[in-house]
Design an enzyme around this catalytic site. Structure first.
Site, mmCIF file in Angstrom:
data_model
loop_
_atom_site.group_PDB
_atom_site.id
_atom_site.type_symbol
_atom_site.label_atom_id
_atom_site.label_comp_id
_atom_site.label_asym_id
_atom_site.label_seq_id
_atom_site.Cartn_x
_atom_site.Cartn_y
_atom_site.Cartn_z
ATOM 1 N N ASN A 12 1.002 -1.249 0.052
ATOM 2 C CA ASN A 12 0.165 0.014 0.006
ATOM 3 C C ASN A 12 0.956 1.282 0.196
ATOM 4 O O ASN A 12 1.349 1.769 1.184
ATOM 5 C CB ASN A 12 -1.022 -0.096 1.331
ATOM 6 N N HIS A 185 -10.749 5.282 -1.146
ATOM 7 C CA HIS A 185 -10.813 4.420 -0.269
ATOM 8 C C HIS A 185 -11.799 3.396 -0.319
ATOM 9 O O HIS A 185 -12.287 2.757 0.775
ATOM 10 C CB HIS A 185 -11.220 5.257 0.960
ATOM 11 N N GLU A 392 -7.393 -2.712 4.925
ATOM 12 C CA GLU A 392 -7.393 -2.410 3.487
ATOM 13 C C GLU A 392 -6.473 -3.877 3.117
ATOM 14 O O GLU A 392 -6.637 -4.335 1.997
ATOM 15 C CB GLU A 392 -6.755 -1.138 2.979
HETATM 16 C C1 LIG Z 1 -7.008 8.195 -1.687
HETATM 17 C C2 LIG Z 1 -6.444 8.637 -0.238
HETATM 18 O O1 LIG Z 1 -6.738 9.792 0.129
HETATM 19 O O2 LIG Z 1 -5.749 8.014 0.507
HETATM 20 P P1 LIG Z 1 -4.864 8.013 1.677
HETATM 21 O O3 LIG Z 1 -6.102 8.420 2.847
HETATM 22 O O4 LIG Z 1 -4.088 6.780 1.827
HETATM 23 O O5 LIG Z 1 -4.214 9.294 1.374
HETATM 24 MG MG LIG Z 2 -5.144 5.039 4.824
#
Ligand SMILES: CC(=O)OP(=O)(O)O
Ligand SMILES: [Mg+2]
Ligand SMILES: Nc1ncnc2c1ncn2[C@@H]1O[C@H](COP(=O)(O)OP(=O)(O)O)[C@@H](O)[C@H]1O
Length: 406
Positions: A12, A185, A392
């Site tokens: 990730n 998300h 996730e």
């Molecule tokens: C899409 C997004 O905002 O991801 P992150 O919260 O990981 O920055």
């Molecule tokens: Mg996150």
């Protein structure tokens, strides 16, 4: 893939961090997990926990100049535990890819054409997709024979009805430039809405859930019977809730003003809204723990932190109201991610005074801690308010393994 290959490595990659997990898909056991932070800075840090051997967390400070250096350091840590990328037990590597446009609605095995398409989407997620691409390229170079799977943040939101996905701008211009609300998300919103249904003892098709994913990036979604019908992020992950460093919703004319009157360049405005706004812009801190500490300490500094907290909560409550109307009937509100799972004062303030909407929080339940999904609403409340830890990485691993073992 051999019959003994049952492990999946999940990467990730964020704009300045990489979170990773190695899982055994026979039972979902986590064999190793870790995080690289502050990539590109001299103070970058890798924290690796070898869960399979029950070993202690190992922290290395280093100078990881980019995501490639970071991933190579991760590969070395895994190898030190006998869990290296050369292992025949590794079935695939699953990558979180933030922007999949309208093209990708499902987890996808990455080939050259897929990688090109992900690159084409960089202008729509300039903070995120480049990091994801480097992660994919580096992993491919380390294990060219292994399937690499992309799991897209946008995929869950592709079910949004057209009236929720459209901006009210000229249709031809919007279509030509692929301007619409995509949402992000999604892996978390999908996972948490399913878990929330399970917590209520229901099938996802039976319940309407508002999911509040409150991490450093934050978004809300309205999920009706297991399908996303609206979400707060838009063309990019800048729209919607107040975030750690992002403004969320703003009058677009603010950007004209910053350019015409304040004399800022396009890049400066971009940087202001994405990296110097939200909680950090309002009070100088983007960490909710620190903001609560300052509020508790009081004084002028506490007032500044209080204002940031209040702006954050006000926006959150507006989305609760909006998504209650979008859904018509709300069965549950689920808080998740770093802030949602840990910050009891945020949950309390978000729901306070919403009894007429059927929502309430029990102070005792709210103050308890657990890694399991749990209800924090009193028995009498019509709407179940829940804390549902997101995962996730597990979701990405499961989708990846399902694809490569099919
Ligand atoms: C899409 C997004 O905002 O991801 P992150 O919260 O990981 O920055
Ligand atoms: Mg996150
Ligand atoms: N114990 C805690 N109390 C309050 N807030 C917390 C706590 N732990 C983490 N957070 C918040 O969670 C944020 C990180 O959330 P996370 O979901 O890990 O974000 P991301 O995945 O976007 O990096 C931190 O910036 C902090 O604001």
């Amino acid at each position: 893939m051999t019959a003994t290959a049952t492990r999946v490595l999940v990467l990730n990659s964020g704009s300045s961090s990489v979170k990773y997990q190695l899982l055994d898909m026979r039972d979902g056991a986590r064999l190793a997990a870790g995080l690289v932070e502050r990539i590109g800075e001299s103070t970058s840090r890798l924290a690796h926990t070898p869960l399979a051997t029950g070993g202690e967390k190992r922290e290395t400070e280093g100078d990881m100049a980019d995501h490639e250096a970071a991933l190579k350091a991760v590969a070395a840590e895994l190898a030190a535990d006998g869990l290296g990328l050369d292992s025949p037990q590794l079935a695939a590597i699953g990558h979180r890819v933030v922007h999949g446009g309208l093209e990708f609605t499902e987890p996808t095995v990455i080939d050259d054409a897929v990688l090109e398409e992900i690159e084409r989407l960089v202008p729509l997620a300039p903070l995120h997709n480049p990091a994801n691409i480097t992660g994919i390229r580096t992993a491919r170079a380390l294990r060219p024979d292994l399937p690499q799977v992309a799991v897209f943040d946008t995929a869950f939101h592709t079910t949004m009805p057209e009236h929720a996905a459209r901006y009210a701008i000229d249709v031809a211009t919007a279509d030509r430039h692929r301007i619409r609300r995509y949402g992000f998300h999604g892996t978390s919103h999908a996972y948490v809405s399913r878990k929330t249904a399970a917590l209520l003892g229901k099938d996802p098709s039976e319940v309407n859930v508002i999911v509040l994913h409150l991490g450093n990036g934050a978004s809300a979604s309205a999920v009706a019977g297991g399908r996303c019908v609206d979400t707060s992020m838009g063309l990019t992950p800048l729209e919607g809730l107040v975030m750690g460093t992002r403004s969320g919703d703003i009058d677009p004319a603010v950007t004209f003003h910053l350019k015409r009157v304040a004399g800022m360049s396009e890049d400066e405005v971009d940087e202001l809204l994405n990296k110097k706004s939200g909680l950090i812009g309002l009070c100088g801190d983007n960490d909710m723990r620190e903001i609560r500490r300052r509020i508790d300490a009081g004084g002028e500094d506490g007032e500044r932190a209080r204002l940031a907290f209040d702006v954050y909560i006000h926006r959150l409550r507006k989305y609760l109201g909006a998504y209650s109307a979008v859904l018509g009937r709300v069965d549950a509100v689920a808080f998740t991610a770093g802030v949602g799972e840990n910050a009891a004062p945020v949950r309390e303030a978000a729901i306070a005074g919403l009894e007429e909407m059927g929502m309430a929080v029990d102070a005792d339940l709210n103050s308890q801690r657990s890694d399991e999904p749990r209800l924090i609403s009193p028995e009498y409340a019509r709407v179940a308010v829940a804390v549902v830890p997101t995962d996730e990485e597990l979701e990405i691993a499961q989708q990846t393994y399902a694809l490569v073992s099919a």
